[in-house]
Design a protein around this motif. Structure first.
Motif, PDB file in Angstrom:
ATOM      1  N   GLY A  74     -22.242 -35.008  25.584  1.00  0.00           N
ATOM      2  CA  GLY A  74     -21.190 -34.576  26.501  1.00  0.00           C
ATOM      3  C   GLY A  74     -21.438 -33.181  27.024  1.00  0.00           C
ATOM      4  N   CYS A  75     -20.362 -32.469  27.240  1.00  0.00           N
ATOM      5  CA  CYS A  75     -20.415 -31.164  27.888  1.00  0.00           C
ATOM      6  C   CYS A  75     -21.319 -30.192  27.137  1.00  0.00           C
ATOM      7  CB  CYS A  75     -19.002 -30.586  27.979  1.00  0.00           C
ATOM      8  SG  CYS A  75     -18.926 -28.970  28.765  1.00  0.00           S
ATOM      9  N   HIS A  76     -22.164 -29.493  27.885  1.00  0.00           N
ATOM     10  CA  HIS A  76     -22.990 -28.442  27.293  1.00  0.00           C
ATOM     11  C   HIS A  76     -22.055 -27.408  26.665  1.00  0.00           C
ATOM     12  CE1 HIS A  76     -25.826 -25.212  26.773  1.00  0.00           C
ATOM     13  NE2 HIS A  76     -26.814 -25.893  27.353  1.00  0.00           N
ATOM     14  N   PRO A  77     -22.250 -27.076  25.386  1.00  0.00           N
ATOM     15  CA  PRO A  77     -21.293 -26.192  24.702  1.00  0.00           C
ATOM     16  C   PRO A  77     -21.158 -24.811  25.335  1.00  0.00           C
ATOM     17  CG  PRO A  77     -23.289 -26.523  23.385  1.00  0.00           C
ATOM     18  CD  PRO A  77     -23.332 -27.519  24.492  1.00  0.00           C
ATOM     19  N   ASP A  78     -22.195 -24.330  26.014  1.00  0.00           N
ATOM     20  CA  ASP A  78     -22.116 -22.996  26.613  1.00  0.00           C
ATOM     21  C   ASP A  78     -21.199 -22.944  27.825  1.00  0.00           C
ATOM     22  OD1 ASP A  78     -23.863 -22.194  24.699  1.00  0.00           O
ATOM     23  OD2 ASP A  78     -25.547 -21.785  26.042  1.00  0.00           O
ATOM     24  N   PHE A  79     -20.878 -24.109  28.396  1.00  0.00           N
ATOM     25  CA  PHE A  79     -20.087 -24.120  29.632  1.00  0.00           C
ATOM     26  C   PHE A  79     -18.797 -24.925  29.478  1.00  0.00           C
ATOM     27  CE2 PHE A  79     -24.653 -23.974  30.538  1.00  0.00           C
ATOM     28  CZ  PHE A  79     -24.728 -22.685  31.050  1.00  0.00           C
ATOM     29  N   ARG A  80     -18.406 -25.135  28.223  1.00  0.00           N
ATOM     30  CA  ARG A  80     -17.222 -25.944  27.941  1.00  0.00           C
ATOM     31  C   ARG A  80     -15.949 -25.324  28.509  1.00  0.00           C
ATOM     32  NH1 ARG A  80     -17.966 -26.593  22.596  1.00  0.00           N
ATOM     33  NH2 ARG A  80     -19.232 -28.461  22.922  1.00  0.00           N
ATOM     34  N   GLU A  81     -15.895 -23.990  28.572  1.00  0.00           N
ATOM     35  CA  GLU A  81     -14.658 -23.334  29.040  1.00  0.00           C
ATOM     36  C   GLU A  81     -14.404 -23.570  30.525  1.00  0.00           C
ATOM     37  OE1 GLU A  81     -17.891 -20.187  29.550  1.00  0.00           O
ATOM     38  OE2 GLU A  81     -17.379 -21.784  28.130  1.00  0.00           O
ATOM     39  N   LEU A  82     -15.382 -24.117  31.245  1.00  0.00           N
ATOM     40  CA  LEU A  82     -15.186 -24.421  32.663  1.00  0.00           C
ATOM     41  C   LEU A  82     -14.397 -25.713  32.867  1.00  0.00           C
ATOM     42  CD1 LEU A  82     -18.787 -23.673  34.019  1.00  0.00           C
ATOM     43  CD2 LEU A  82     -16.806 -22.144  34.042  1.00  0.00           C
ATOM     44  N   ARG A  83     -14.269 -26.505  31.824  1.00  0.00           N
ATOM     45  CA  ARG A  83     -13.658 -27.833  31.943  1.00  0.00           C
ATOM     46  C   ARG A  83     -12.231 -27.736  32.483  1.00  0.00           C
ATOM     47  NH1 ARG A  83     -13.906 -31.096  26.583  1.00  0.00           N
ATOM     48  NH2 ARG A  83     -16.069 -31.401  27.271  1.00  0.00           N
ATOM     49  N   GLY A  84     -11.963 -28.531  33.528  1.00  0.00           N
ATOM     50  CA  GLY A  84     -10.624 -28.603  34.093  1.00  0.00           C
ATOM     51  C   GLY A  84     -10.204 -27.382  34.877  1.00  0.00           C
ATOM     52  N   THR A  85     -11.138 -26.468  35.160  1.00  0.00           N
ATOM     53  CA  THR A  85     -10.818 -25.260  35.922  1.00  0.00           C
ATOM     54  C   THR A  85     -11.606 -25.253  37.228  1.00  0.00           C
ATOM     55  OG1 THR A  85     -12.594 -23.805  35.113  1.00  0.00           O
ATOM     56  CG2 THR A  85     -10.655 -24.086  33.690  1.00  0.00           C
ATOM     57  N   SER A  86     -11.309 -24.266  38.069  1.00  0.00           N
ATOM     58  CA  SER A  86     -12.071 -24.093  39.311  1.00  0.00           C
ATOM     59  C   SER A  86     -13.155 -23.031  39.153  1.00  0.00           C
ATOM     60  CB  SER A  86     -11.123 -23.699  40.450  1.00  0.00           C
ATOM     61  OG  SER A  86     -10.440 -22.490  40.135  1.00  0.00           O
ATOM     62  N   ASN A  87     -13.351 -22.559  37.929  1.00  0.00           N
ATOM     63  CA  ASN A  87     -14.370 -21.537  37.680  1.00  0.00           C
ATOM     64  C   ASN A  87     -15.768 -22.149  37.751  1.00  0.00           C
ATOM     65  OD1 ASN A  87     -12.296 -19.715  37.194  1.00  0.00           O
ATOM     66  ND2 ASN A  87     -12.269 -20.152  34.994  1.00  0.00           N
ATOM     67  N   THR A  88     -16.735 -21.328  38.092  1.00  0.00           N
ATOM     68  CA  THR A  88     -18.126 -21.775  38.153  1.00  0.00           C
ATOM     69  C   THR A  88     -19.020 -20.702  37.537  1.00  0.00           C
ATOM     70  OG1 THR A  88     -18.428 -20.816  40.359  1.00  0.00           O
ATOM     71  CG2 THR A  88     -17.764 -23.144  40.243  1.00  0.00           C
ATOM     72  N   GLU A  89     -20.247 -21.087  37.235  1.00  0.00           N
ATOM     73  CA  GLU A  89     -21.198 -20.129  36.671  1.00  0.00           C
ATOM     74  C   GLU A  89     -22.619 -20.541  37.047  1.00  0.00           C
ATOM     75  OE1 GLU A  89     -22.772 -18.442  32.328  1.00  0.00           O
ATOM     76  OE2 GLU A  89     -20.806 -19.397  32.481  1.00  0.00           O
ATOM     77  N   TYR A  90     -23.390 -19.561  37.486  1.00  0.00           N
ATOM     78  CA  TYR A  90     -24.804 -19.797  37.752  1.00  0.00           C
ATOM     79  C   TYR A  90     -25.598 -19.593  36.460  1.00  0.00           C
ATOM     80  CZ  TYR A  90     -24.327 -19.969  42.846  1.00  0.00           C
ATOM     81  OH  TYR A  90     -24.003 -20.337  44.131  1.00  0.00           O
ATOM     82  N   HIS A  91     -26.445 -20.558  36.129  1.00  0.00           N
ATOM     83  CA  HIS A  91     -27.296 -20.421  34.941  1.00  0.00           C
ATOM     84  C   HIS A  91     -28.416 -21.453  35.007  1.00  0.00           C
ATOM     85  CE1 HIS A  91     -28.658 -20.073  30.788  1.00  0.00           C
ATOM     86  NE2 HIS A  91     -27.940 -18.963  30.702  1.00  0.00           N
TER      87      HIS A  91
END
Length: 452
Positions: A74-91
């Motif tokens: 499932g979700c990559h643990p490093d980017f789990r906090e993005l779930r259900g939000t409009s936030n994004t991150e380049y990586h």
């Protein structure tokens, strides 16, 4: 592959069969009381099941990795906090897409329960190999899976190396373990195989975001280099991996470990050097994306297996001998640490020591003196700029029968050690060949060194 890997896959396959058999038995019960003994048997059977992570326990130490990777699908643990939000991150991320070739026809050959067992067992084994190399299984899709390598706490170079090693280890596992085990249990496994697509997306070209609604969502990576992994997989032949230009150029993977894919069109052999379409970038510039087939035979000889294990594969250049061992060590502040072949990227100027050990008992059946030849091969753009690309054989060394009063057959007869220094980015190799007094080759082994 080793007997241990075959036992591990047999356990995965047999456990899948037992679970399906128990489920069918429960479905046929008329009452809960009638079903209870079956559940009790299932619990007892589960307690007897061997370690679910047997493949990891076997292979992670070979690559110098500690513990067990228990990251869930499932979700990559490093980017789990993005779930259900409009936030994004380049990586950055390395994407590996894998499917089981020819699995669809299994439904015409075997009962569906057997088909589930076969496909599920293969995917479970593939997932364990992904996690063995510090990867994350993102999702299963029928007979396919998507995995990621990399994250905030992983170096970019090591993530690329792990992904490449995973592709090679998956091919080795399929041909050396999975197919033989399936055929030993009466299934026609020779038609099955992995197809793998693999590429790397740099940080500025990979955006992590949550797709879906607040209640139903998935965090995933958006990038040409993620999408192209599935296209590369669809291009791959059975038990082959296709690599994209980005991952090849970033780690400066040598041409020796790559091939140009060939196809037969209208009776004529053609080379496939690019994806079969032209893309246009943001600046309106058209381009074709270069792709290459992984040379599994050549790269497999670099995996951190013994020479004897490598030699068991068809077309391997390795020659095994249980009385001879070749190893590499890093030297930092006087401390020696084992470096498993192609296990990670070393920093430039890292001190290295190579060691060949020949057991005394070899003299019981081999003619001495022995001749030992070491050859360093440098690859890549930096080595070429420094005019140090190519093969550099060391002076041959002679090994004579030891004259000491050593009585233990397990005490080394002689060690040959020499120093090197990591200098140029990319993948480089050190090979040893040992010949007896009649010039017959009795041992050949190669170690791969990645340098940042």
């Amino acid at each position: 592959m080793s007997a241990a890997s075959k036992r591990a896959f047999e356990e995965i396959l047999n456990k899948s069969k037992r679970n399906i058999s128990i489920a069918k038995s429960v479905a046929g019960m008329d009452s809960l009381s009638e079903a209870r003994p079956v559940f009790e048997n299932f619990a007892a059977d589960a307690n007897q099941t061997e370690d679910d992570h047997a493949l990891q326990r076997q292979y992670r130490p070979l690559f110098g990795k500690d513990g067990i990777n228990e990251s869930p699908i499932g979700c990559h643990p490093d980017f789990r906090e993005l779930r259900g939000t409009s936030n994004t991150e380049y990586h950055y991320i390395c994407s590996l897409f894998i499917d089981i070739k020819n699995s669809t026809r299994l439904s015409f050959l075997y009962p569906l329960e057997d088909v589930v067992s076969i496909k599920n067992s293969i995917l479970k084994a593939a997932a364990e190999v992904v996690r063995c190399l510090d990867g994350y299984v993102h999702r299963f899709m029928g007979d396919a899976a998507l995995a990621y390598f990399g994250g905030r706490n992983h170096s970019k170079d090591d993530s690329i190396i792990n992904a490449i090693n995973c592709a090679s280890l998956l091919e080795s596992l399929m041909t050396g373990t999975i197919i033989p085990v399936l055929e030993a249990q009466g299934y026609k496994g020779s038609d099955l195989g992995f197809r793998i697509g693999l590429d790397y997306g740099p940080t500025e070209e990979v955006l992590w975001a949550s797709y879906g609604s607040a209640q139903v969502n998935e965090v995933t990576a958006t990038s040409f280099y993620v999408d192209v992994a599935s296209k590369l997989q669809s291009m791959a032949k059975k038990n082959q991996a296709m690599l994209g230009e980005s991952i090849i150029s970033d780690i400066d993977l040598p041409l020796e470990y790559l091939k140009i894919k060939t196809i037969i069109s209208n009776g004529v052999q053609e080379e496939v050097e690019h994806l079969n379409r032209t893309y246009t970038n943001r600046q309106g510039v058209p381009f074709k994306y270069k792709v290459r087939e992984m040379n599994h035979v050549a790269y497999r000889d670099l995996l951190p297996f013994s020479a004897s294990e490598k030699a068991a594969f068809n077309s391997s250049s390795a020659i095994g001998n249980d009385k001879i061992e070749f190893r590499c060590f890093t030297i930092t502040d006087g401390t020696r640490c084992a470096y498993p072949s192609v296990s990670r990227a070393l920093s430039k100027n890292q001190k290295l020591k190579f060691k060949l050990t020949i057991l005394k008992s070899l003299a019981d059946y081999e003619s001495y003196p022995l001749t030992v030849q070491f050859t360093k091969t440098n690859y890549g753009k930096e080595a070429a700029l420094g005019k140090q690309a190519g093969a550099f054989p060391r002076d041959a060394e002679q090994v004579t029968i030891p004259t000491s009063n050593v009585t233990s057959a397990f005490e080394p007869a002689q060690n040959i050690e020499f120093d090197e220094t990591a200098q140029y980015r990319g993948l480089h190799t050190m090979e040893v060949e040992v010949r007896n007094s009649t010039h017959n080759l009795i041992y050949r082994h190669k170690i791969g060194i990645y340098i940042e």
